[in-house]
Structures are given as structure tokens and as C-alpha cells.
Design a protein around this motif. Structure first.
Motif, short mmCIF file in Angstrom:
data_model
loop_
_atom_site.label_atom_id
_atom_site.label_comp_id
_atom_site.label_asym_id
_atom_site.label_seq_id
_atom_site.Cartn_x
_atom_site.Cartn_y
_atom_site.Cartn_z
N UNK A 91 7.20 -3.39 4.63
CA UNK A 91 6.19 -4.41 4.41
C UNK A 91 6.07 -4.77 2.94
N UNK A 92 5.72 -6.02 2.66
CA UNK A 92 5.68 -6.54 1.30
C UNK A 92 4.30 -7.13 1.02
N UNK A 93 3.48 -6.42 0.25
CA UNK A 93 2.08 -6.77 0.06
C UNK A 93 1.88 -7.39 -1.31
N UNK A 94 1.49 -8.65 -1.33
CA UNK A 94 1.30 -9.37 -2.58
C UNK A 94 -0.16 -9.38 -2.97
N UNK A 95 -0.45 -8.90 -4.18
CA UNK A 95 -1.82 -8.86 -4.69
C UNK A 95 -2.17 -10.19 -5.34
N UNK A 96 -3.21 -10.83 -4.81
CA UNK A 96 -3.65 -12.12 -5.34
C UNK A 96 -5.17 -12.22 -5.22
N UNK A 97 -5.83 -12.90 -6.17
CA UNK A 97 -7.30 -12.99 -6.15
C UNK A 97 -7.82 -13.96 -5.11
N UNK A 98 -9.08 -13.71 -4.68
CA UNK A 98 -9.76 -14.60 -3.74
C UNK A 98 -10.96 -15.26 -4.38
N UNK A 99 -11.09 -15.14 -5.70
CA UNK A 99 -12.17 -15.87 -6.38
C UNK A 99 -11.61 -16.75 -7.49
N UNK A 100 -10.31 -16.74 -7.67
CA UNK A 100 -9.64 -17.61 -8.62
C UNK A 100 -8.50 -18.32 -7.90
N UNK A 101 -8.16 -19.49 -8.37
CA UNK A 101 -7.02 -20.19 -7.79
C UNK A 101 -7.41 -21.18 -6.71
N UNK A 102 -6.42 -21.53 -5.89
CA UNK A 102 -6.59 -22.56 -4.87
C UNK A 102 -6.22 -22.01 -3.50
N UNK A 103 -7.10 -22.11 -2.51
CA UNK A 103 -6.82 -21.54 -1.19
C UNK A 103 -5.57 -22.11 -0.54
N UNK A 104 -5.34 -23.41 -0.67
CA UNK A 104 -4.15 -24.00 -0.04
C UNK A 104 -2.88 -23.42 -0.63
N UNK A 105 -2.82 -23.34 -1.97
CA UNK A 105 -1.61 -22.82 -2.60
C UNK A 105 -1.37 -21.37 -2.21
N UNK A 106 -2.44 -20.58 -2.15
CA UNK A 106 -2.29 -19.18 -1.75
C UNK A 106 -1.85 -19.07 -0.31
N UNK A 107 -2.42 -19.90 0.58
CA UNK A 107 -2.05 -19.88 1.99
C UNK A 107 -0.57 -20.18 2.16
N UNK A 108 -0.08 -21.19 1.44
CA UNK A 108 1.35 -21.54 1.54
C UNK A 108 2.22 -20.44 0.95
N UNK A 109 1.78 -19.85 -0.16
CA UNK A 109 2.56 -18.82 -0.83
C UNK A 109 2.78 -17.59 0.06
N UNK A 110 1.69 -17.08 0.64
CA UNK A 110 1.81 -15.88 1.48
C UNK A 110 2.51 -16.21 2.79
N UNK A 111 2.23 -17.37 3.37
CA UNK A 111 2.94 -17.77 4.61
C UNK A 111 4.43 -17.89 4.34
N UNK A 112 4.80 -18.42 3.19
CA UNK A 112 6.22 -18.54 2.85
C UNK A 112 6.86 -17.16 2.74
N UNK A 113 6.17 -16.22 2.09
CA UNK A 113 6.70 -14.87 1.99
C UNK A 113 6.85 -14.24 3.36
#
Length: 445
Positions: A91-113
Motif C-alpha cells: 500500500x502507498x499512503x500519501x500524506x497531504x493536509x486537509x486544511x490547506x490546498x484545494x479539495x478538487x486537486x487533492x481528490x484527483x491526485x489521490x485518485x490518480x495514485x
């Protein structure tokens, strides 16, 4: 009776958990310039049948920690995408914040991974507000705990919405009607929140085979536990004593039940920092050799900060003056950390000097011994409800991890407590988690 299986994840440190690990390397270029070093560790974790690997990323620019030891520089999602092509089950767990950044970009990033890795991606959700992070992102406002988790909840809600916005059944592929995706079967997001907003449909299915990526989260405050019980599939935590681990596990699993989930749908994986030797004497000698490479003054300053007590005037070869410590009711991270350090030191009768070398910067429990002793400890925590497994930290990579895989993992396998082969080809499956199609409460509503 079938014995409960242990879950193991690896905290992929740059050179190792010990702050002096990098000083044992002939060169620092391997971890700075090359992917081969991280590929070696990932493939070793897969040989050891670990559930997953992650980098406890701390978003922000170069700070004092990064100036005295190798730290977390590479973007975790980019690194894990590269490791996905060099592994097949881990498994590949990517650490990313949930109070900074953009939800759409994060959703696409993790879905892509998740698609790139064929169902092995996870998001390790963090809500940290370190000054270094705020400065790098051009922010100055620090949110109180209640506001911070309200913002995080909104962020994750939008991400989850995007992940569900394009279900697999929307792909109809009707060539005659010239319809590839049936718009009526999509679930567009339209959230205009207090902190974040998002609208539209993610241009790819939110996870491989339509399953939502696995969510990890860490925290010790009440607000953090409630957030984790609502969203997370697994919780990272720092627990130094088994009774504290049992209390934490019972609390968060009860909170999960209050969210309409089963207790087994939320895994608790405390950090465990392991230093191994063929004998107990050899293990302690290995630790002592590494400890001797550290300067004492910075450790004294760190301990004084963490326990809110000036250590400079104390006899380093005696125990802490425990009568000087009270136990405030606050559940803030700093208070919980202080209480854990003091309770662990008292329980193990550590001198101040020993406490200084007790993984202050990492916070996880330190275990020094043989593979058999470590396996005994892991079994005890799992069998008494203090943990479902552990997030392993290694003193020096890769030598310490090779010893863990060839020693502790093999011992757990002999005892029937850990897999000999992967049972599934996805992270969700290997963690024994329910399908996201039928899983708990609001996350998959």
C-alpha cells in the motif's frame, strides 16, 4: 481459534528514525538524488508483506530540523507514484493536509495514485498548522482546534464527494448514440462551504474499480478522535504504554460505533520504533552507538520544551522529579505528549539521560531487543486490545529494516500472526477493511 492477524505499516524515513542515522552513511547523495534507495526500501517492505508504506510528510520549507538531519523533501505523492511501478502489492499512503490546498486537486491526485497503483493508494490526512507550513503557504491565521477540524471535515467531505461523482456505471460506451458517459448517472458535487468550495464531476472514477482510496489519520485531541472516527479507515497514534493504548483504541472504536460503523472498520496502528540485535545486549549496544553520535544540549532543550520543565538543572543520571508534574485535564496535543513522556519514563524508571535518548523528536514508543522480544510485545498489544498492529519506525535504513523483516516478521509468521503471502491486490483488501460500497455511515452515503 484463529489468531488475530497483525497489521504493519512502515514510516519511510529518509535515512532512519534515529536522528543520527544519516551520520552512519558513507554518502548522503543516495536519498537526495536517487529513486533507487527508496525503491529498495519499498521492495523490502513488500518482501516483508507489509500492508503499506508512508512518509510522515511535514509540509513547509527548510527549517531547523532539516538543517541538522535529512528530512522529508520529496513530494510524497510523486515519490509513491514512482514506487507504484516498482511494486505490486504494498500500500502507498500519501500524506497531504486537509486544511490547506484545494479539495478538487487533492481528490484527483489521490485518485490518480490509486489508478496508477491498481488500488493501493491511501491518503494520510493531516491538519497541522506549524509555523513553517503557514509561512511557506503564505498564511498567518492559526485556527483553534474546533475550527480546524470543522474546516478539515468540510475539505474531506468535498474530496469524498468528488470521488463519488463519476461512478463506474456512468461509463455506458454507447457508440451508436455517441454517448461515452451517461451524464444522468453522474453525481456532481456542488458545495459552497465556510472554508472550501467545489463543484462539478471528477474526470476519472474516484478509485480503482470504483472503491474509495483508504483514509488514514493521526491525532490525540478529542476533536481529532471524533474526526478520525467519522472519516478514517485507520488511525496512526503515539502510545507509549499499553493501558493508554487500550484506552485510546476503546475510545475511538466506540466513537466509530456512534457513527454507525463497526469497531473492526477502524484500525489503530500506534507508532513503534524498533532497534534490534541478535541478543538484547547487542540491541542496546547498537542504540548506544547511535546515541553517542548526538549532541546532548539540543536534546535537553527539546525535552525541556516537551515536558514544560527546565531540565538543565537536573542530575541527568537520576529520574525526573515526578512530584513537580501535575496532570491537567487538557487533551491538547502538547499536553498528551507531555503526559505520555512522563508516564513512560516513570513506568520504565528511566533516568533523565535515558529519557533524552528516548525518541523525543518522533514521539513513538522505543523498543530495544531481539526479534523474539519484539514479537512478544507486538502480540501482547494486539491481544489485549491496545492496537491492531503497528506503524514501524526503523533506526537506520536499510540495515535495521532488513533485520526487522528477516527477524520480527519471520517470527510473527512462525506464530501464525502475520501473512506469508498477500491475500489481496488492493490496500483495502489487505487491511481487511469493508468495501467502500457497503461501508460505514456518512463517508459512503
Amino acid at each position: 481459534m484463529t489468531k488475530k492477524q497483525v497489521h504493519l505499516t512502515l514510516n519511510l524515513q529518509s535515512t532512519g528514525r534515529h536522528d543520527a542515522a544519516w551520520k552512519t552513511f558513507p554518502s548522503t547523495s543516495d536519498w537526495v538524488d536517487g529513486i533507487d534507495y527508496f525503491i529498495e526500501i519499498a521492495q523490502l517492505a513488500e518482501r516483508g508483506k507489509f500492508d503499506g508504506i508512508f512518509i510522515a510528510d511535514r509540509l513547509g520549507g527548510l527549517d531547523k530540523t532539516g538543517r541538522v538531519r535529512p528530512w522529508r523533501g520529496l513530494d510524497p505523492t510523486v515519490l509513491l507514484a514512482a514506487l507504484a511501478r516498482e511494486t505490486s502489492h504494498i500500500g502507498l499512503l500519501s500524506t497531504n493536509p486537509a486544511i490547506h490546498g484545494n479539495p478538487f486537486l487533492l481528490a484527483r491526485q489521490i485518485a490518480s495514485l490509486d489508478h496508477v497503483s491498481k488500488g493501493r493508494a491511501g491518503w494520510n490526512i493531516i491538519t497541522s498548522q506549524e509555523s513553517n507550513t503557514l509561512q511557506a503557504l503564505g498564511k498567518d491565521a492559526v485556527l483553534d482546534s474546533e475550527t480546524r477540524y470543522r474546516a478539515a471535515d468540510e475539505f474531506v467531505s468535498i474530496v469524498d464527494g468528488f470521488w463519488k461523482s463519476l461512478p463506474p456505471e456512468a461509463f455506458v460506451g454507447d457508440a451508436e448514440a455517441e454517448v461515452y458517459i451517461d451524464e444522468s448517472l453522474t453525481r456532481p458535487v456542488d458545495i459552497q462551504g465556510e472554508f472550501f468550495s467545489g463543484a462539478g464531476v471528477l474526470p476519472l472514477v474516484g478509485g480503482y474499480r470504483g472503491e474509495r482510496p483508504v483514509l488514514f489519520q493521526a491525532g490525540t485531541s478529542r476533536a481529532s478522535k471524533e474526526f478520525g472516527a467519522r472519516w478514517a479507515d485507520a488511525l496512526f497514534t503515539s502510545q507509549r504504554l499499553p493501558e493508554l493504548g487500550r484506552a485510546f483504541s476503546d475510545e475511538v472504536k466506540s466513537l466509530a460505533e456512534a457513527n454507525g460503523r463497526s469497531r473492526d472498520s477502524l484500525l489503530v496502528l500506534p507508532g513503534l520504533y524498533v532497534i534490534l540485535g541478535d541478543t538484547e545486549v547487542a540491541a542496546h549496544a547498537r542504540k548506544a552507538e547511535l546515541d553517542e553520535l548526538l549532541a546532548l544540549e539540543p536534546l535537553i532543550a527539546t525535552l525541556s520544551e516537551y515536558i514544560e520543565f527546565d531540565v538543565n538543572g537536573l542530575d541527568l543520571d537520576k529520574e525526573l522529579p515526578y512530584s513537580s508534574f501535575d496532570s491537567p485535564a487538557s487533551t491538547s496535543h502538547s499536553t498528551v505528549r507531555r503526559n505520555q513522556l512522563v508516564a513512560d519514563a516513570k513506568n520504565r524508571q528511566l533516568s533523565v539521560r535515558q529519557l533524552l535518548f528516548n525518541n523525543l523528536s518522533g514521539g513513538q514508543r522505543v523498543l530495544v531487543g531481539t526479534p523474539e522480544q519484539v514479537a512478544d510485545d507486538i502480540e501482547n498489544w494486539v491481544d489485549t486490545g491496545a492496537a491492531d498492529g503497528f506503524t514501524i519506525n526503523i533506526d537506520v535504513q536499510t540495515s535495521g529494516f532488513e533485520a526487522f523483516v528477516d527477524g520480527v516478521v519471520v517470527e510473527l509468521q512462525h506464530r501464525g500472526r502475520f501473512r506469508r503471502e498477500y491475500e489481496h491486490d488492493t490496500l483495502r483488501g489487505n487491511l481487511g477493511l469493508p468495501s467502500s460500497f457497503t461501508s460505514h455511515g456518512l463517508v459512503n452515503a
